[in-house]
Design an enzyme around this catalytic site. Structure first.
Site, PDB file in Angstrom:
ATOM      1  N   HIS A  46      38.303  19.311 -30.716  1.00 33.26           N
ATOM      2  CA  HIS A  46      38.187  17.973 -31.309  1.00 33.26           C
ATOM      3  C   HIS A  46      38.055  16.881 -30.246  1.00 33.26           C
ATOM      4  O   HIS A  46      37.800  15.727 -30.582  1.00 33.26           O
ATOM      5  CB  HIS A  46      39.400  17.681 -32.191  1.00 33.26           C
ATOM      6  CG  HIS A  46      39.464  18.560 -33.408  1.00 33.26           C
ATOM      7  ND1 HIS A  46      38.477  18.611 -34.359  1.00 33.26           N
ATOM      8  CD2 HIS A  46      40.409  19.447 -33.826  1.00 33.26           C
ATOM      9  CE1 HIS A  46      38.800  19.469 -35.312  1.00 33.26           C
ATOM     10  NE2 HIS A  46      39.969  20.000 -35.007  1.00 33.26           N
ATOM     11  N   ARG A  71      41.801  24.386 -25.245  1.00 34.72           N
ATOM     12  CA  ARG A  71      41.422  24.871 -26.578  1.00 34.72           C
ATOM     13  C   ARG A  71      39.903  24.971 -26.635  1.00 34.72           C
ATOM     14  O   ARG A  71      39.210  23.937 -26.568  1.00 34.72           O
ATOM     15  CB  ARG A  71      41.920  23.930 -27.669  1.00 34.72           C
ATOM     16  CG  ARG A  71      41.333  24.304 -29.038  1.00 34.72           C
ATOM     17  CD  ARG A  71      42.126  23.802 -30.214  1.00 34.72           C
ATOM     18  NE  ARG A  71      42.155  22.368 -30.386  1.00 34.72           N
ATOM     19  CZ  ARG A  71      42.722  21.763 -31.432  1.00 34.72           C
ATOM     20  NH1 ARG A  71      43.306  22.476 -32.390  1.00 34.72           N
ATOM     21  NH2 ARG A  71      42.724  20.444 -31.530  1.00 34.72           N
ATOM     22  N   ASP A  85      37.287  31.304 -16.409  1.00 38.52           N
ATOM     23  CA  ASP A  85      36.602  31.347 -15.107  1.00 38.52           C
ATOM     24  C   ASP A  85      36.611  29.967 -14.441  1.00 38.52           C
ATOM     25  O   ASP A  85      36.598  29.855 -13.211  1.00 38.52           O
ATOM     26  CB  ASP A  85      35.150  31.816 -15.264  1.00 38.52           C
ATOM     27  CG  ASP A  85      35.052  33.297 -15.604  1.00 38.52           C
ATOM     28  OD1 ASP A  85      36.096  33.981 -15.611  1.00 38.52           O
ATOM     29  OD2 ASP A  85      33.924  33.772 -15.869  1.00 38.52           O
ATOM     30  N   GLU A 146      46.649  27.996 -38.866  1.00 40.52           N
ATOM     31  CA  GLU A 146      46.426  26.671 -39.480  1.00 40.52           C
ATOM     32  C   GLU A 146      45.671  26.747 -40.797  1.00 40.52           C
ATOM     33  O   GLU A 146      45.144  25.735 -41.257  1.00 40.52           O
ATOM     34  CB  GLU A 146      45.733  25.727 -38.480  1.00 40.52           C
ATOM     35  CG  GLU A 146      44.536  26.283 -37.751  1.00 40.52           C
ATOM     36  CD  GLU A 146      43.977  25.306 -36.704  1.00 40.52           C
ATOM     37  OE1 GLU A 146      44.368  24.124 -36.671  1.00 40.52           O
ATOM     38  OE2 GLU A 146      43.102  25.730 -35.927  1.00 40.52           O
ATOM     39  N   ASP A 172      45.622  20.880 -40.164  1.00 38.64           N
ATOM     40  CA  ASP A 172      44.793  21.777 -40.973  1.00 38.64           C
ATOM     41  C   ASP A 172      45.628  22.555 -41.977  1.00 38.64           C
ATOM     42  O   ASP A 172      45.196  22.771 -43.120  1.00 38.64           O
ATOM     43  CB  ASP A 172      44.005  22.732 -40.062  1.00 38.64           C
ATOM     44  CG  ASP A 172      42.778  22.049 -39.480  1.00 38.64           C
ATOM     45  OD1 ASP A 172      42.076  21.351 -40.232  1.00 38.64           O
ATOM     46  OD2 ASP A 172      42.525  22.188 -38.273  1.00 38.64           O
TER      47      ASP A 172
HETATM   48  C1  3PY Z   1      45.856  20.702 -36.489  1.00 34.63           C
HETATM   49  O1  3PY Z   1      46.830  19.979 -36.763  1.00 34.63           O
HETATM   50  O2  3PY Z   1      45.175  21.264 -37.348  1.00 34.63           O
HETATM   51  C2  3PY Z   1      45.471  20.889 -35.116  1.00 34.63           C
HETATM   52  O3  3PY Z   1      44.570  21.632 -34.833  1.00 34.63           O
HETATM   53  C3  3PY Z   1      46.218  20.101 -34.086  1.00 34.63           C
HETATM   54  O4  3PY Z   1      45.483  19.901 -32.964  1.00 34.63           O
HETATM   55 MG    MG Z   2      43.420  22.261 -36.433  1.00 36.88          MG
END
Ligand code: 3PY
Ligand code: MG
Length: 247
Positions: A46, A71, A85, A146, A172
């Protein structure tokens, strides 16, 4: 090989407090890396990192005691390998919904025989000549829980060999559960994920937007927590400056 100080800390039973970066700025990464957090979360799902900014950020974080964990935008074999890497000391893989997807993340992040990561990357020599022998022990692999699908399979995901951490995506999770943050259902899901990690002998992580929340989550047993982000800190600073001006 350079030790992963986050893993060392967590192995001692202590929480690791991090700071999340999404603005894509190596300058901010450098300032935060010298500030004294245990780890930095570089969010390429994100956040606004392009490949060269991310590399520059990893380069300025490297000489500090702060551990960079990235991430990826997706659970993709070559993407995860490229991030490691470039010098990431761990990955937090989003939207991992099944044990098969967790196994795919591990496969991408661990060298044979534990996985299928391909060998290469000039920066890795900076970590020491033994990088290839030690990396499987030093690279942190977190999978994000999530979705409702992931929640239903959380024990099986936690049991996948090579997964170190179940990292919650509270936003999420809220959306998939069709509930509110902090509702009984949301809290029960969070507790369920923490239990699954503990029962599997691994640890859990939680992204917090405020340091008070990070301390509370650490007290609950979460080991890999963020305290704030570059964007939230900037917003807080802007709000307080404008309040002081009466605007
Ligand atoms: C979420 O809250 O879904 C996340 O991915 C936090 O970064
Ligand atoms: Mg998320």
């Amino acid at each position: 090989m350079k030790k992963n100080t986050v893993l060392e800390k967590i192995e001692r039973g202590e929480p690791a407090f991090g700071f999340s970066l999404g603005s894509g700025s190596p300058l901010i990464a450098e300032l935060v890396a010298h500030a004294g957090f245990d780890w930095i979360w570089l969010d390429t799902q994100h956040g606004y990192w392009d490949e060269s900014e991310l590399l520059a950020a990893l380069q300025v974080i490297f000489p500090t005691d702060t551990t960079p964990i990235v991430r990826p935008g997706s659970n993709e074999f070559y993407r995860i390998g490229r991030l490691l890497d470039a010098g990431a000391e761990g990955v937090i893989v989003p939207m991992v919904n099944s044990p098969e997807e967790a196994a795919a993340a591990v496969y991408a992040a661990r060298y044979p025989p534990a996985g299928g990561r391909s060998g290469g990357g000039a920066r890795l020599s900076l970590f020491g000549d033994d990088y290839f022998e030690k990396a499987n022990d030093e690279v942190l692999v977190a999978v994000m829980i999530e979705t409702t699908q992931a929640l239903a399979a959380v024990d099986e995901i936690a049991a996948v060999p090579g997964v170190d951490c179940l990292f919650i995506g509270p936003g999420d999770l809220r959306a998939f559960l069709q509930t509110q943050v902090g509702s009984a259902e949301h809290q029960a899901a969070i507790a369920r994920i923490l239990d699954a990690a503990n029962n599997a002998g691994i640890f859990a992580g939680f992204p917090c937007g405020a340091v008070e929340d990070a301390i509370r989550r650490a007290d609950e047993g979460f080991k890999l927590v963020t305290c704030a982000s570059d964007i939230s800190s900037l917003r807080a600073g802007l709000t307080s400056a404008l309040e002081a001006l009466g605007r």
